[in-house]
Design an enzyme around this catalytic site. Structure first.
Site, PDB file in Angstrom:
ATOM      1  N   ARG A   1      -9.403  -7.551  -2.640  1.00  0.00           N
ATOM      2  CA  ARG A   1      -9.661  -8.133  -1.348  1.00  0.00           C
ATOM      3  C   ARG A   1      -8.728  -7.595  -0.278  1.00  0.00           C
ATOM      4  NH1 ARG A   1      -9.522 -14.296  -3.509  1.00  0.00           N
ATOM      5  NH2 ARG A   1      -9.270 -13.391  -5.579  1.00  0.00           N
ATOM      6  N   GLY A   2      -7.640  -6.960  -0.724  1.00  0.00           N
ATOM      7  CA  GLY A   2      -6.542  -6.601   0.174  1.00  0.00           C
ATOM      8  C   GLY A   2      -6.885  -5.713   1.356  1.00  0.00           C
TER       9      GLY A   2
ATOM     10  N   GLU B   1      -7.940   1.611   0.608  1.00  0.00           N
ATOM     11  CA  GLU B   1      -7.095   0.760  -0.237  1.00  0.00           C
ATOM     12  C   GLU B   1      -5.966   0.183   0.626  1.00  0.00           C
ATOM     13  OE1 GLU B   1      -6.575  -1.139  -2.491  1.00  0.00           O
ATOM     14  OE2 GLU B   1      -5.818  -0.222  -4.337  1.00  0.00           O
TER      15      GLU B   1
ATOM     16  N   ASP C   1       0.440   1.527  -5.337  1.00  0.00           N
ATOM     17  CA  ASP C   1       1.710   1.120  -5.940  1.00  0.00           C
ATOM     18  C   ASP C   1       1.935   1.990  -7.192  1.00  0.00           C
ATOM     19  OD1 ASP C   1       3.931  -0.672  -6.176  1.00  0.00           O
ATOM     20  OD2 ASP C   1       2.840  -1.863  -7.623  1.00  0.00           O
TER      21      ASP C   1
ATOM     22  N   LYS D   1       3.697   3.197  -1.849  1.00  0.00           N
ATOM     23  CA  LYS D   1       5.046   2.988  -2.414  1.00  0.00           C
ATOM     24  C   LYS D   1       5.289   4.101  -3.428  1.00  0.00           C
ATOM     25  CE  LYS D   1       4.689  -2.028  -2.728  1.00  0.00           C
ATOM     26  NZ  LYS D   1       4.918  -3.140  -3.668  1.00  0.00           N
TER      27      LYS D   1
ATOM     28  N   PHE E   1       8.094  -6.033  -2.072  1.00  0.00           N
ATOM     29  CA  PHE E   1       6.816  -6.743  -2.184  1.00  0.00           C
ATOM     30  C   PHE E   1       6.408  -7.194  -0.794  1.00  0.00           C
ATOM     31  CE2 PHE E   1       3.668  -9.873  -3.307  1.00  0.00           C
ATOM     32  CZ  PHE E   1       3.004  -9.243  -4.349  1.00  0.00           C
ATOM     33  N   VAL E   2       5.240  -6.755  -0.337  1.00  0.00           N
ATOM     34  CA  VAL E   2       4.825  -7.030   1.041  1.00  0.00           C
ATOM     35  C   VAL E   2       3.585  -7.914   1.092  1.00  0.00           C
ATOM     36  CG1 VAL E   2       5.856  -4.920   1.963  1.00  0.00           C
ATOM     37  CG2 VAL E   2       3.495  -4.871   1.157  1.00  0.00           C
TER      38      VAL E   2
ATOM     39  N   ARG F   1      -2.488 -13.611   3.644  1.00  0.00           N
ATOM     40  CA  ARG F   1      -3.385 -12.516   4.021  1.00  0.00           C
ATOM     41  C   ARG F   1      -3.652 -12.508   5.523  1.00  0.00           C
ATOM     42  NH1 ARG F   1      -5.863 -10.195  -0.573  1.00  0.00           N
ATOM     43  NH2 ARG F   1      -6.200 -11.614  -2.298  1.00  0.00           N
TER      44      ARG F   1
HETATM   45  P1  IMP Z   1      -1.528  -0.215  -8.365  1.00  0.00           P
HETATM   46  O1  IMP Z   1      -2.674  -0.135  -9.336  1.00  0.00           O
HETATM   47  O2  IMP Z   1      -0.231  -0.520  -9.057  1.00  0.00           O
HETATM   48  O3  IMP Z   1      -1.424   0.989  -7.458  1.00  0.00           O
HETATM   49  O4  IMP Z   1      -1.770  -1.503  -7.516  1.00  0.00           O
HETATM   50  C1  IMP Z   1      -2.439  -1.520  -6.356  1.00  0.00           C
HETATM   51  C2  IMP Z   1      -2.753  -2.963  -5.982  1.00  0.00           C
HETATM   52  O5  IMP Z   1      -1.688  -3.851  -6.311  1.00  0.00           O
HETATM   53  C3  IMP Z   1      -2.893  -3.058  -4.480  1.00  0.00           C
HETATM   54  O6  IMP Z   1      -4.229  -2.817  -4.092  1.00  0.00           O
HETATM   55  C4  IMP Z   1      -2.491  -4.488  -4.223  1.00  0.00           C
HETATM   56  O7  IMP Z   1      -3.594  -5.330  -4.386  1.00  0.00           O
HETATM   57  C5  IMP Z   1      -1.473  -4.786  -5.293  1.00  0.00           C
HETATM   58  N1  IMP Z   1      -0.106  -4.642  -4.741  1.00  0.00           N
HETATM   59  C6  IMP Z   1       0.735  -3.617  -4.912  1.00  0.00           C
HETATM   60  N2  IMP Z   1       1.887  -3.790  -4.246  1.00  0.00           N
HETATM   61  C7  IMP Z   1       1.759  -4.984  -3.618  1.00  0.00           C
HETATM   62  C8  IMP Z   1       2.618  -5.724  -2.727  1.00  0.00           C
HETATM   63  O8  IMP Z   1       3.725  -5.327  -2.373  1.00  0.00           O
HETATM   64  N3  IMP Z   1       2.116  -6.901  -2.277  1.00  0.00           N
HETATM   65  C9  IMP Z   1       0.885  -7.380  -2.638  1.00  0.00           C
HETATM   66  N4  IMP Z   1       0.055  -6.720  -3.440  1.00  0.00           N
HETATM   67  C10 IMP Z   1       0.485  -5.528  -3.938  1.00  0.00           C
HETATM   68 MG    MG Z   2      -5.764  -4.311  -4.088  1.00  0.00          MG
END
Ligand code: IMP
Ligand code: MG
Length: 197
Positions: A63-64, A119, A123, A151, A172-173, A185
């Site tokens: 949803r982000g 996206e 992360d 990140k 963490f944001v 959100r």
């Molecule tokens: P990844 O698979 O580890 O790259 O995760 C990506 C997803 O993790 C992002 O689309 C976010 O939904 C969530 N995420 C990663 N970092 C943060 C953060 O700092 N705050 C909130 N959600 C995060």
């Molecule tokens: Mg996400």
């Protein structure tokens, strides 16, 4: 980046065990104004990349990305369609997971179409890697990605978005569509979460 604004989140009574248990403060990291300015810059680059397209399907990862995609498509002077895909994420913890599942697939076909995946944050990179493999297997004409935040220090999978709004440290944001256990959100800016004693 900007600072100077903070919001205090108080402890909430347990609502089914999903609320963060400790009170925290959100310190502004990137202002709404900076985000808007950056989106304007990125949109010109995206327009140039997809110039002449008969249709650009902008795919938001739920949803982000919902706030980001809303602002982004309104800056794009291209024939645009919008679709959404939901991949499993952190759940209600702050930990990432290597296992990615598709919870909601696209409504439309993307074969021979121009696609832009939107996206919120890259992360570890597992989510975007999984989604890109899935979409590539459907033979789109052009498949590119944009992430509002990156990140790089957290990366585990070899992937980088084609366009990045802001590269940030390992914090963490929340805000601008991004949540902590479904909260925050609706903040108009990006802030970092800081726990109080
Ligand atoms: P990844 O698979 O580890 O790259 O995760 C990506 C997803 O993790 C992002 O689309 C976010 O939904 C969530 N995420 C990663 N970092 C943060 C953060 O700092 N705050 C909130 N959600 C995060
Ligand atoms: Mg996400």
């Amino acid at each position: 980046m900007d600072s100077g604004r903070s919001i205090r989140m108080l402890r909430q009574e347990n609502q089914g065990g999903v609320m963060p248990e400790r009170p925290y403060v959100i310190d502004q990291m990137i202002s709404a104004k900076s985000i808007a300015a950056r989106i304007e810059e990125l949109s010109s680059e995206i327009e140039a990349e997809y110039a002449g397209t008969d249709k650009l399907v902008v795919v938001g990862l739920l949803r982000g990305s919902f706030v980001f995609i809303a602002d982004l498509v309104r800056e794009l002077d291209l024939p645009v369609e919008v679709d959404f895909l939901e991949a499993s994420s952190y759940g209600n913890t702050m930990e990432s997971s290597r296992e990615v599942r598709i919870l909601k697939d696209l409504r439309g076909e993307i074969e021979r179409r121009d696609i832009l995946v939107v996206e919120d944050i890259v992360d570890t990179g597992h989510t975007l890697t999984h989604v890109m493999h899935l979409l590539e297997s459907r033979n789109p004409a052009k498949l590119k990605t944009i992430a509002l935040l990156d990140k790089p220090s957290r990366r585990e999978a070899q992937i980088k978005a084609d366009w990045i709004g802001f590269s940030i440290p390992d914090e963490f944001v929340v805000g601008y569509g991004i949540d902590f256990a479904q909260r925050n959100r609706n903040l108009p800016f990006i802030g970092k979460v800081r726990f109080e004693e």
